[in-house]
Design a protein around this motif. Structure first.
Motif, PDB file in Angstrom:
ATOM      1  N   LEU A  55       0.710  -1.265  -0.095  1.00 30.16           N
ATOM      2  CA  LEU A  55      -0.005  -0.022   0.024  1.00 30.16           C
ATOM      3  C   LEU A  55       0.891   1.291   0.096  1.00 30.16           C
ATOM      4  O   LEU A  55       0.472   2.151  -0.731  1.00 30.16           O
ATOM      5  CB  LEU A  55      -0.955  -0.048   1.151  1.00 30.16           C
ATOM      6  CG  LEU A  55      -1.656   1.203   1.493  1.00 30.16           C
ATOM      7  CD1 LEU A  55      -2.643   1.418   0.195  1.00 30.16           C
ATOM      8  CD2 LEU A  55      -2.549   1.239   2.628  1.00 30.16           C
ATOM      9  N   ARG A  56       1.976   1.314   0.701  1.00 33.53           N
ATOM     10  CA  ARG A  56       2.844   2.533   0.727  1.00 33.53           C
ATOM     11  C   ARG A  56       3.469   2.729  -0.435  1.00 33.53           C
ATOM     12  O   ARG A  56       3.563   3.961  -0.862  1.00 33.53           O
ATOM     13  CB  ARG A  56       3.753   2.179   1.721  1.00 33.53           C
ATOM     14  CG  ARG A  56       4.834   3.536   2.084  1.00 33.53           C
ATOM     15  CD  ARG A  56       3.917   4.732   2.518  1.00 33.53           C
ATOM     16  NE  ARG A  56       4.561   5.804   2.478  1.00 33.53           N
ATOM     17  CZ  ARG A  56       5.200   6.601   3.695  1.00 33.53           C
ATOM     18  NH1 ARG A  56       4.708   6.042   4.810  1.00 33.53           N
ATOM     19  NH2 ARG A  56       5.788   7.657   3.504  1.00 33.53           N
ATOM     20  N   HIS A  57       3.984   1.749  -1.372  1.00 39.75           N
ATOM     21  CA  HIS A  57       4.560   1.996  -2.587  1.00 39.75           C
ATOM     22  C   HIS A  57       3.321   2.504  -3.314  1.00 39.75           C
ATOM     23  O   HIS A  57       3.694   3.383  -4.172  1.00 39.75           O
ATOM     24  CB  HIS A  57       4.854   0.710  -3.275  1.00 39.75           C
ATOM     25  CG  HIS A  57       6.010   0.086  -2.702  1.00 39.75           C
ATOM     26  ND1 HIS A  57       7.155   0.368  -2.899  1.00 39.75           N
ATOM     27  CD2 HIS A  57       6.131  -1.115  -1.970  1.00 39.75           C
ATOM     28  CE1 HIS A  57       8.220  -0.308  -2.586  1.00 39.75           C
ATOM     29  NE2 HIS A  57       7.478  -1.338  -1.821  1.00 39.75           N
ATOM     30  N   ALA A  58       2.059   1.977  -3.583  1.00 39.82           N
ATOM     31  CA  ALA A  58       1.077   2.634  -4.095  1.00 39.82           C
ATOM     32  C   ALA A  58       0.826   4.235  -3.745  1.00 39.82           C
ATOM     33  O   ALA A  58       0.682   5.060  -5.111  1.00 39.82           O
ATOM     34  CB  ALA A  58      -0.014   2.030  -4.099  1.00 39.82           C
ATOM     35  N   VAL A  59       0.606   4.443  -2.571  1.00 40.68           N
ATOM     36  CA  VAL A  59       0.351   5.707  -2.192  1.00 40.68           C
ATOM     37  C   VAL A  59       1.469   6.759  -2.625  1.00 40.68           C
ATOM     38  O   VAL A  59       1.277   7.780  -3.036  1.00 40.68           O
ATOM     39  CB  VAL A  59       0.195   5.684  -0.731  1.00 40.68           C
ATOM     40  CG1 VAL A  59       0.215   7.122  -0.003  1.00 40.68           C
ATOM     41  CG2 VAL A  59      -1.229   5.093  -0.262  1.00 40.68           C
ATOM     42  N   VAL A 126      -9.107   5.604  -9.319  1.00 42.29           N
ATOM     43  CA  VAL A 126      -9.072   4.711  -8.447  1.00 42.29           C
ATOM     44  C   VAL A 126      -8.008   3.553  -8.716  1.00 42.29           C
ATOM     45  O   VAL A 126      -7.979   2.903  -9.871  1.00 42.29           O
ATOM     46  CB  VAL A 126     -10.673   3.741  -8.461  1.00 42.29           C
ATOM     47  CG1 VAL A 126     -10.760   2.722  -7.449  1.00 42.29           C
ATOM     48  CG2 VAL A 126     -11.582   5.017  -8.335  1.00 42.29           C
ATOM     49  N   HIS A 127      -7.158   2.904  -7.594  1.00 42.12           N
ATOM     50  CA  HIS A 127      -6.418   2.401  -7.821  1.00 42.12           C
ATOM     51  C   HIS A 127      -6.155   1.008  -6.931  1.00 42.12           C
ATOM     52  O   HIS A 127      -6.421   1.320  -5.698  1.00 42.12           O
ATOM     53  CB  HIS A 127      -4.811   3.133  -7.673  1.00 42.12           C
ATOM     54  CG  HIS A 127      -3.536   2.329  -8.045  1.00 42.12           C
ATOM     55  ND1 HIS A 127      -3.430   1.612  -9.105  1.00 42.12           N
ATOM     56  CD2 HIS A 127      -2.440   2.145  -7.229  1.00 42.12           C
ATOM     57  CE1 HIS A 127      -2.118   1.194  -9.161  1.00 42.12           C
ATOM     58  NE2 HIS A 127      -1.794   1.200  -7.940  1.00 42.12           N
ATOM     59  N   ASP A 128      -5.814  -0.149  -7.158  1.00 38.75           N
ATOM     60  CA  ASP A 128      -5.758  -1.001  -6.340  1.00 38.75           C
ATOM     61  C   ASP A 128      -4.525  -0.990  -5.473  1.00 38.75           C
ATOM     62  O   ASP A 128      -3.272  -0.708  -5.744  1.00 38.75           O
ATOM     63  CB  ASP A 128      -5.503  -2.423  -7.015  1.00 38.75           C
ATOM     64  CG  ASP A 128      -6.767  -2.642  -7.937  1.00 38.75           C
ATOM     65  OD1 ASP A 128      -7.772  -2.206  -7.711  1.00 38.75           O
ATOM     66  OD2 ASP A 128      -6.580  -3.215  -9.078  1.00 38.75           O
ATOM     67  N   ALA A 129      -4.687  -1.215  -4.163  1.00 41.29           N
ATOM     68  CA  ALA A 129      -3.638  -1.002  -3.000  1.00 41.29           C
ATOM     69  C   ALA A 129      -2.755  -2.095  -3.251  1.00 41.29           C
ATOM     70  O   ALA A 129      -1.569  -2.108  -2.756  1.00 41.29           O
ATOM     71  CB  ALA A 129      -4.253  -1.268  -1.557  1.00 41.29           C
ATOM     72  N   ALA A 130      -3.033  -3.242  -4.048  1.00 44.55           N
ATOM     73  CA  ALA A 130      -1.965  -4.342  -4.390  1.00 44.55           C
ATOM     74  C   ALA A 130      -1.329  -4.206  -5.558  1.00 44.55           C
ATOM     75  O   ALA A 130      -0.796  -5.254  -6.271  1.00 44.55           O
ATOM     76  CB  ALA A 130      -2.650  -5.609  -4.009  1.00 44.55           C
ATOM     77  N   ARG A 131      -1.206  -2.988  -6.151  1.00 48.55           N
ATOM     78  CA  ARG A 131      -0.389  -2.742  -7.399  1.00 48.55           C
ATOM     79  C   ARG A 131       0.466  -1.880  -7.080  1.00 48.55           C
ATOM     80  O   ARG A 131       0.630  -0.611  -7.314  1.00 48.55           O
ATOM     81  CB  ARG A 131      -1.148  -2.218  -8.389  1.00 48.55           C
ATOM     82  CG  ARG A 131      -2.335  -3.196  -8.991  1.00 48.55           C
ATOM     83  CD  ARG A 131      -3.022  -2.456 -10.207  1.00 48.55           C
ATOM     84  NE  ARG A 131      -4.112  -3.323 -10.721  1.00 48.55           N
ATOM     85  CZ  ARG A 131      -4.086  -4.390 -11.830  1.00 48.55           C
ATOM     86  NH1 ARG A 131      -2.965  -4.356 -12.195  1.00 48.55           N
ATOM     87  NH2 ARG A 131      -5.005  -5.253 -12.094  1.00 48.55           N
ATOM     88  N   PRO A 132       1.756  -2.308  -6.465  1.00 44.29           N
ATOM     89  CA  PRO A 132       2.815  -1.415  -6.063  1.00 44.29           C
ATOM     90  C   PRO A 132       3.869  -0.813  -6.962  1.00 44.29           C
ATOM     91  O   PRO A 132       4.563  -0.106  -6.876  1.00 44.29           O
ATOM     92  CB  PRO A 132       3.537  -2.551  -5.030  1.00 44.29           C
ATOM     93  CG  PRO A 132       3.433  -3.994  -5.638  1.00 44.29           C
ATOM     94  CD  PRO A 132       2.151  -3.821  -6.006  1.00 44.29           C
ATOM     95  N   GLY A 133       3.542  -1.444  -8.219  1.00 45.27           N
ATOM     96  CA  GLY A 133       4.489  -0.851  -9.220  1.00 45.27           C
ATOM     97  C   GLY A 133       4.336   0.238 -10.153  1.00 45.27           C
ATOM     98  O   GLY A 133       4.865   0.640 -11.200  1.00 45.27           O
ATOM     99  N   LEU A 134       3.106   0.775  -9.547  1.00 43.29           N
ATOM    100  CA  LEU A 134       2.744   2.160 -10.234  1.00 43.29           C
ATOM    101  C   LEU A 134       3.621   3.383  -9.988  1.00 43.29           C
ATOM    102  O   LEU A 134       4.609   3.363  -9.136  1.00 43.29           O
ATOM    103  CB  LEU A 134       1.409   2.619  -9.535  1.00 43.29           C
ATOM    104  CG  LEU A 134       0.796   3.786 -10.117  1.00 43.29           C
ATOM    105  CD1 LEU A 134       0.437   3.541 -11.586  1.00 43.29           C
ATOM    106  CD2 LEU A 134      -0.309   4.509  -9.188  1.00 43.29           C
TER     107      LEU A 134
END
Length: 256
Positions: A55-59, A126-134
């Motif tokens: 989640l932190r990666h995505a945020v 809207v973004h999935d919290a489990a997509r850390p590669g954004l």
């Protein structure tokens, strides 16, 4: 319905004073899931990938983008982990304790909580919290690709593998019943971006929350055709334990 902070902060003065012709962009991450397929002890969005929770990666991707006015994260009301991942007062992000039973419920609850903060024509990613590669570059690609299209759009990847439709076989096995033409098929990613008003209407009128696996499908029911903007394999959704190593490989390279 409660939230982590006493009040939802208004966007910064710079974002608020933008010219009408330049829309404001916001991020909304539903993070109330339990991650059942990961066989983990807790929600998968808090699993460590590349040294910190997914989640932190995505945020942080949204926080690093100069195009994003603010990021909102929707968690379950009793989430006891979020404060250690996104400390109260973290610049550019607000936690909403408004998570629901399904992903769609969480997104819809978050949108409703922001009714006095966002304008109808503000654009919500809207973004999935489990997509850390954004990355900020992918965010910029989505914004540029969608432009002013009222139907919005989403990151996605053209399907390159041969597609098969399965059928039940002997002893519970699945067998290949047909080959499905892959021309025109895309694999949906996130962020998926729509105006606040359109997304609120689409999700609020969706007939079955369990059937809405992404936001674009709800918008499509209303007759809109969102744009497909080519994403990147690094933006994969971590669903199974083996996906973590793939995500970490991409995270070693900051940009796509």
């Amino acid at each position: 319905m409660t939230e982590q902070h006493q009040a939802i902060p208004q966007p910064s003065a710079a974002a608020t004073q933008s010219a009408p012709a330049r829309p404001r962009y916001f991020a909304l991450l539903p993070a109330a899931g339990v991650g059942a397929r990961m066989a983990a002890n807790g929600p998968k969005q808090y699993l460590t990938v590349g040294g910190q929770p997914m989640l932190r990666h995505a945020v942080d991707a949204f926080r690093a983008s100069p195009l994003v006015a603010h990021t909102y994260v929707v968690v379950s009301p009793d989430d006891g982990v979020i404060d250690s991942v996104l400390p109260p007062g973290l610049d550019g992000v607000t936690v909403l304790r408004a998570g629901g039973a399904t992903r769609m419920d969480s997104v819809l609850n978050g949108l409703r909580a922001l009714g006095g903060v966002l304008a109808s024509d503000d654009l919500v990613m809207v973004h999935d919290a489990a997509r850390p590669g954004l990355t900020p570059a992918l965010i910029a690609r989505l914004i540029a690709g969608v432009g002013d299209d009222p139907a919005g759009g989403l990151l996605a990847l053209p399907v390159v593998d041969t597609m098969k439709r399965s059928a039940p076989g002997a002893e519970g096995a699945s067998v290949s019943a047909a080959t499905v033409p892959r021309n025109g098929l895309w694999s949906a990613q996130t962020p998926q971006m729509f105006s606040y008003a359109l997304l609120l209407r689409a999700l609020g009128s969706a007939p079955d929350a369990n059937a809405i696996t992404d936001d674009a499908s709800a918008v499509e029911i209303l007759g809109y055709a969102p744009r497909l903007i080519e994403g990147h394999p690094r933006n994969l959704k971590v669903t199974l334990p083996a996906d973590i190593r793939i995500a970490e490989m991409y995270l070693a390279h900051k940009e796509d």
